[in-house]
Every structure is written in C-alpha cells, then in structure tokens.
Design an enzyme around this catalytic site. Structure first.
Site, PDB file in Angstrom:
ATOM      1  N   LYS A 113      -8.093   8.078 -18.425  1.00 33.64           N
ATOM      2  CA  LYS A 113      -8.404   8.698 -19.710  1.00 33.64           C
ATOM      3  C   LYS A 113      -7.190   8.660 -20.647  1.00 33.64           C
ATOM      4  O   LYS A 113      -6.740   7.589 -21.018  1.00 33.64           O
ATOM      5  CB  LYS A 113      -8.936  10.103 -19.459  1.00 33.64           C
ATOM      6  CG  LYS A 113     -10.009  10.164 -18.352  1.00 33.64           C
ATOM      7  CD  LYS A 113     -11.234   9.381 -18.728  1.00 33.64           C
ATOM      8  CE  LYS A 113     -12.199   9.043 -17.605  1.00 33.64           C
ATOM      9  NZ  LYS A 113     -12.286   9.800 -16.404  1.00 33.64           N
ATOM     10  N   ARG A 116       0.857  -1.200   0.000  1.00 35.61           N
ATOM     11  CA  ARG A 116       0.000   0.000   0.000  1.00 35.61           C
ATOM     12  C   ARG A 116       0.887   1.243   0.000  1.00 35.61           C
ATOM     13  O   ARG A 116       0.617   2.220  -0.683  1.00 35.61           O
ATOM     14  CB  ARG A 116      -0.946   0.005   1.209  1.00 35.61           C
ATOM     15  CG  ARG A 116      -1.666   1.325   1.373  1.00 35.61           C
ATOM     16  CD  ARG A 116      -2.941   1.283   2.211  1.00 35.61           C
ATOM     17  NE  ARG A 116      -2.956   0.323   3.292  1.00 35.61           N
ATOM     18  CZ  ARG A 116      -2.301   0.466   4.464  1.00 35.61           C
ATOM     19  NH1 ARG A 116      -1.607   1.548   4.711  1.00 35.61           N
ATOM     20  NH2 ARG A 116      -2.369  -0.483   5.374  1.00 35.61           N
ATOM     21  N   TYR A 130     -16.424  17.948 -13.839  1.00 37.14           N
ATOM     22  CA  TYR A 130     -16.881  16.551 -13.942  1.00 37.14           C
ATOM     23  C   TYR A 130     -17.929  16.312 -12.839  1.00 37.14           C
ATOM     24  O   TYR A 130     -17.723  16.709 -11.684  1.00 37.14           O
ATOM     25  CB  TYR A 130     -15.682  15.605 -13.792  1.00 37.14           C
ATOM     26  CG  TYR A 130     -16.097  14.166 -13.596  1.00 37.14           C
ATOM     27  CD1 TYR A 130     -16.938  13.544 -14.514  1.00 37.14           C
ATOM     28  CD2 TYR A 130     -15.675  13.441 -12.482  1.00 37.14           C
ATOM     29  CE1 TYR A 130     -17.341  12.230 -14.329  1.00 37.14           C
ATOM     30  CE2 TYR A 130     -16.072  12.125 -12.294  1.00 37.14           C
ATOM     31  CZ  TYR A 130     -16.909  11.528 -13.219  1.00 37.14           C
ATOM     32  OH  TYR A 130     -17.314  10.231 -13.027  1.00 37.14           O
ATOM     33  N   ASP A 161      -6.968  20.047 -12.461  1.00 36.85           N
ATOM     34  CA  ASP A 161      -7.325  18.758 -13.051  1.00 36.85           C
ATOM     35  C   ASP A 161      -6.998  18.849 -14.538  1.00 36.85           C
ATOM     36  O   ASP A 161      -7.675  19.530 -15.303  1.00 36.85           O
ATOM     37  CB  ASP A 161      -8.826  18.500 -12.802  1.00 36.85           C
ATOM     38  CG  ASP A 161      -9.292  17.154 -13.354  1.00 36.85           C
ATOM     39  OD1 ASP A 161      -8.633  16.622 -14.274  1.00 36.85           O
ATOM     40  OD2 ASP A 161     -10.331  16.647 -12.886  1.00 36.85           O
TER      41      ASP A 161
HETATM   42  O1  P1T Z   1     -13.193   8.128 -13.211  1.00 37.90           O
HETATM   43  P1  P1T Z   1     -12.001   8.516 -12.395  1.00 37.90           P
HETATM   44  O2  P1T Z   1     -10.712   7.920 -12.841  1.00 37.90           O
HETATM   45  O3  P1T Z   1     -12.236   8.344 -10.915  1.00 37.90           O
HETATM   46  O4  P1T Z   1     -11.769  10.093 -12.636  1.00 37.90           O
HETATM   47  C1  P1T Z   1     -12.695  11.070 -12.262  1.00 37.90           C
HETATM   48  C2  P1T Z   1     -12.576  12.284 -13.145  1.00 37.90           C
HETATM   49  C3  P1T Z   1     -11.909  13.401 -12.678  1.00 37.90           C
HETATM   50  N1  P1T Z   1     -11.747  14.506 -13.443  1.00 37.90           N
HETATM   51  C4  P1T Z   1     -12.236  14.571 -14.691  1.00 37.90           C
HETATM   52  C5  P1T Z   1     -12.039  15.802 -15.496  1.00 37.90           C
HETATM   53  C6  P1T Z   1     -12.909  13.477 -15.225  1.00 37.90           C
HETATM   54  O5  P1T Z   1     -13.373  13.573 -16.487  1.00 37.90           O
HETATM   55  C7  P1T Z   1     -13.106  12.309 -14.441  1.00 37.90           C
HETATM   56  C8  P1T Z   1     -13.878  11.129 -14.947  1.00 37.90           C
HETATM   57  N2  P1T Z   1     -14.710  11.428 -16.021  1.00 37.90           N
HETATM   58  C9  P1T Z   1     -15.551  10.571 -16.670  1.00 37.90           C
HETATM   59  C10 P1T Z   1     -15.692   9.283 -16.338  1.00 37.90           C
HETATM   60  C11 P1T Z   1     -16.274  11.144 -17.818  1.00 37.90           C
HETATM   61  O6  P1T Z   1     -16.777  10.402 -18.666  1.00 37.90           O
HETATM   62  O7  P1T Z   1     -16.336  12.369 -17.876  1.00 37.90           O
END
Ligand code: P1T
Length: 385
Positions: A201, A52, A104, A176
């Site tokens: 992403k 961890r 988001y 972000d």
């Molecule tokens: O899904 P995750 O890896 O937990 O990330 C969250 C997140 C944070 N910031 C932005 C700008 C994001 O687009 C996302 C996740 N977004 C999607 C799943 C989406 O389809 O917009």
C-alpha cells in the site's frame, strides 16, 4: 547512510539502510538477483549464505522500514498476509487473540479459516473503547491485534491504551499500521510490541508490488519472528525489495498530498446530497477524533462513504462510472482507487458480521491518490450524478 536515527523522516526515507554498494560504489542499492552466496569453506561467507534467510537488497529495505517506524529490527515478507501469518505463528494451540470487529477481510479470513482450526481462539470485539479488551482477557490470552484506522470503516483504536492493558497483563500488542503508514503514526512509540504493514500500500506507493513487513524493538521477539520468517519462507525477492526502496523515498511527499486531497474530498462528500455518511477520522464528530489527533500526525487519504438509499445495483452502477478513480482492490498508491468492500476486499466476512460494523452493500471505499484535486472532485461529481 549510517546513524540515521536522529535524522528527519524524509531523510530517513531516502537514506536509511542504504550505503554505496561496497563492490562498485553504486549509489542505489543493487538488485542482488541471486539465490545463493559463495562460501570459502562451509559456513565461512560474507554474511549471506542463502537468499531466503538474507539478501542484501531486502536487508537494506528492512533497515529502512525499521528506521521509519523507530524500530530496532525489520523483516520483509512476500505479502502483508505473510507478515500476519508469522505473528500468529508465535502462538500455540490453546492460545487466544483479542482483535477488532472491523478488519481487512483477508485478516479475518486467515484468523477464522486457517488458524482457528489449529486451536487458536479469536475474539472479534469493539475496540473503539480499549477498556472492552479487559472483559476478554484470560490466562490463555497471548496477543492483541489492532488495525487503526480500521479497514474499511476508519474506526480509531487508542494504541497507548491498548499497550497499557497489554503490558499490565503480559500480552503482546501488534498493530497493523497499513492505513496510516509510518509517516502518520508510529505504534512502537506508543507502546506496541510489533508493527505490521501491508507494504503493498503506501510504503510501496505505486501499486506494482505485493509485500509485507514486521517492525519490532525487542530482540527476543525479533529472533522468534526471524526464525519463523526463514523456516516458513514467505520472503520477498530482490526486485520487489528494490522497487519498494525506490517507492519509500517519496513516502513523505506522497503522504502530504494524500492527506491534503483526502481532507478536501472528505469535506466535499460530507456536503453531497447523495451521500448518507462519510467515514474519515479527521471530522471533529468522528467518535474517536480526539484519539486520532493524539496518535496520528494527520488523517490520511482513506475515506468510506455510504450512498443514500442505494441498493446493490445502484451502488455497482456508481462504482463503475468513475473515470479518474479506478475500480479495484488495494489502496495507498499514487492513483485513486474505488472499492466495494462487501463484494471485493471484505467478501469473506459473513454478511451479518460485516453489516454489524457498517460494511453494508451501499458502502464504497476511496483510496484518494495524489492526482490534481479538481480532477478528482469533478470525477466524484459526475459519478454521483
Ligand atoms: O495484500 P497484502 O499485502 O497481503 O496485505 C494484506 C492486508 C493487511 N492489512 C490491511 C489493513 C490491508 O488493507 C491488507 C490488504 N488490503 C487490501 C488489499 C485492500 O484493498 O483492503
């Protein structure tokens, strides 16, 4: 490979943080599928005690991502939301965060439904003009949280202007950088303190991993975040770390193709009779195009569109009639995706709040992939018919 900081982006994407494995010479970083590590006597180990806290596969990835954001330190999390959560945990009850009004949906949900009840106050404001921030700063303000380009309306926030306001007022700035990826934008170079990624992403790039990351320069901030990381435990496993190390090796190639396809598709949609509006920062009439040009190297493959005069039924019908684009949440993979923010990724934002910033029922978001452009254009043409 050591000393990668002066190398080009593609070379860093392929080599940073990665050495032939010391025990076997394996060129690709092995998946250290172990939760724990042998200690010769209590506390006497080879740098790894419990996975961890630290795992060699994850470590290699953290170094690689740090190199791509020109950061000194990196931490990988089990999701993007896990990374956001760790940043907010730097704060205490009574503290305040200033953030954008287009975010988001999951970030908005975490801020309003989880951390608000722990006594943290959030101001969701229009960040298209960074000077708006000064109206909301008081002695409790501890963090400015910026998404740029924003999800899903592609607003552009001036990172350098936010950084100046943050520094002048002794506030942290976190960006972000998910939509841009480090290939297009490096917020730390513009004065941000923390960069966050949903690694799920563009960094992962193949829609097969959920992961997050934080990249920082300051050792004090790093130590605080590393403490939260280990204490709260949102850490990713070695198999996923391996997959992202592999995905990142083609980030520069993929991003070039995403940008090229994105540009052609944005222009195609802009001239289409069924489309009322196209959100893409590369258009000269985008309200912050000049800032996008200043802080990004290109404009990316994320595009949102408003369908002319379409109700929810018509919007759903169109969203469901693509053959190459897949109707799904997420973005940034090699394959093209289409998403309906109002009912999918941004469903947790109240209708009146989301509609104020343009997240209307006839808005669709495209994550333009790296397939052949002609096939993507033909698919859009047939779906919009
Ligand atoms: O899904 P995750 O890896 O937990 O990330 C969250 C997140 C944070 N910031 C932005 C700008 C994001 O687009 C996302 C996740 N977004 C999607 C799943 C989406 O389809 O917009």
């Amino acid at each position: 490979m050591k000393g990668t900081e002066k190398l080009g982006f593609g070379t860093r994407a392929i080599h940073a943080g990665q050495e032939p494995d010391p025990s076997t010479g394996a060129v690709m970083t092995p998946i250290y599928q172990t939760s724990t590590f042998w200690q010769a006597s209590p506390g006497k180990h080879q740098g790894y005690a419990y996975a961890r806290g630290k795992n060699p596969t994850r470590n290699a990835l953290e170094k690689c991502l740090a190199a791509l954001e020109n950061a000194n330190y990196g931490l990988c999390f089990s999701s993007g939301m896990g990374a956001v959560d760790a940043v907010v945990k730097l704060l205490k009850p009574g503290d305040e965060i200033i953030t954008g009004n287009d975010l988001y949906g999951g970030t908005y949900r975490m801020f309003t439904k989880v951390f608000a009840k722990y006594g943290i106050t959030f101001h969701f404001i229009d960040l298209a003009n960074a000077n708006n921030i000064t109206n909301y700063i008081n002695s409790n303000t501890k963090l400015i949280w910026v998404e740029t380009p924003t999800n899903p309306t592609m607003q552009i926030v001036d990172i350098a202007a936010c950084a100046k306001i943050a520094k002048d007022n002794n506030i942290l700035l976190a960006v972000d950088n998910t939509f841009a990826s480090p290939y297009l934008q490096n917020p730390l170079d513009l004065g941000a303190d923390i960069v966050m990624h949903s690694v799920t992403k563009y960094l992962g790039g193949h829609s097969d991993v959920v992961m997050g990351a934080l990249l920082v320069n300051d050792i004090t901030i790093y130590d605080q975040l590393a403490f939260i990381h280990n204490s709260c435990g949102a850490t990713p496993g070695p198999q996923d770390s391996f997959l992202v190390l592999r995905g990142v090796k083609t980030l520069h190639l993929r991003m070039k193709a995403h940008c090229e396809n994105g540009k052609a598709i944005a222009h195609f949609l802009n001239n289409h009779p069924k489309i009322e509006k196209v959100y893409w920062p590369g258009f000269e009439n985008h309200p912050n195009h000049a800032i996008a040009k200043k802080q990004m190297r290109d404009f990316g493959g994320m595009i949102s569109i408003v369908l002319k005069g379409a109700g929810l039924d018509e919007t759903f019908r169109i969203a469901s009639s693509f053959k190459v684009f897949t109707l799904a949440e997420s973005l940034g993979g090699v394959e093209s995706l289409i998403n309906h923010p109002a009912t999918m990724t941004h469903a947790s934002i109240p209708k009146d709040e989301r509609e104020k910033v343009g997240v209307v029922d006839n808005l669709l978001r495209l994550s333009v992939g790296v397939e052949d452009l002609d096939d993507l254009l033909a698919d859009l043409e047939q779906a919009l018919k």
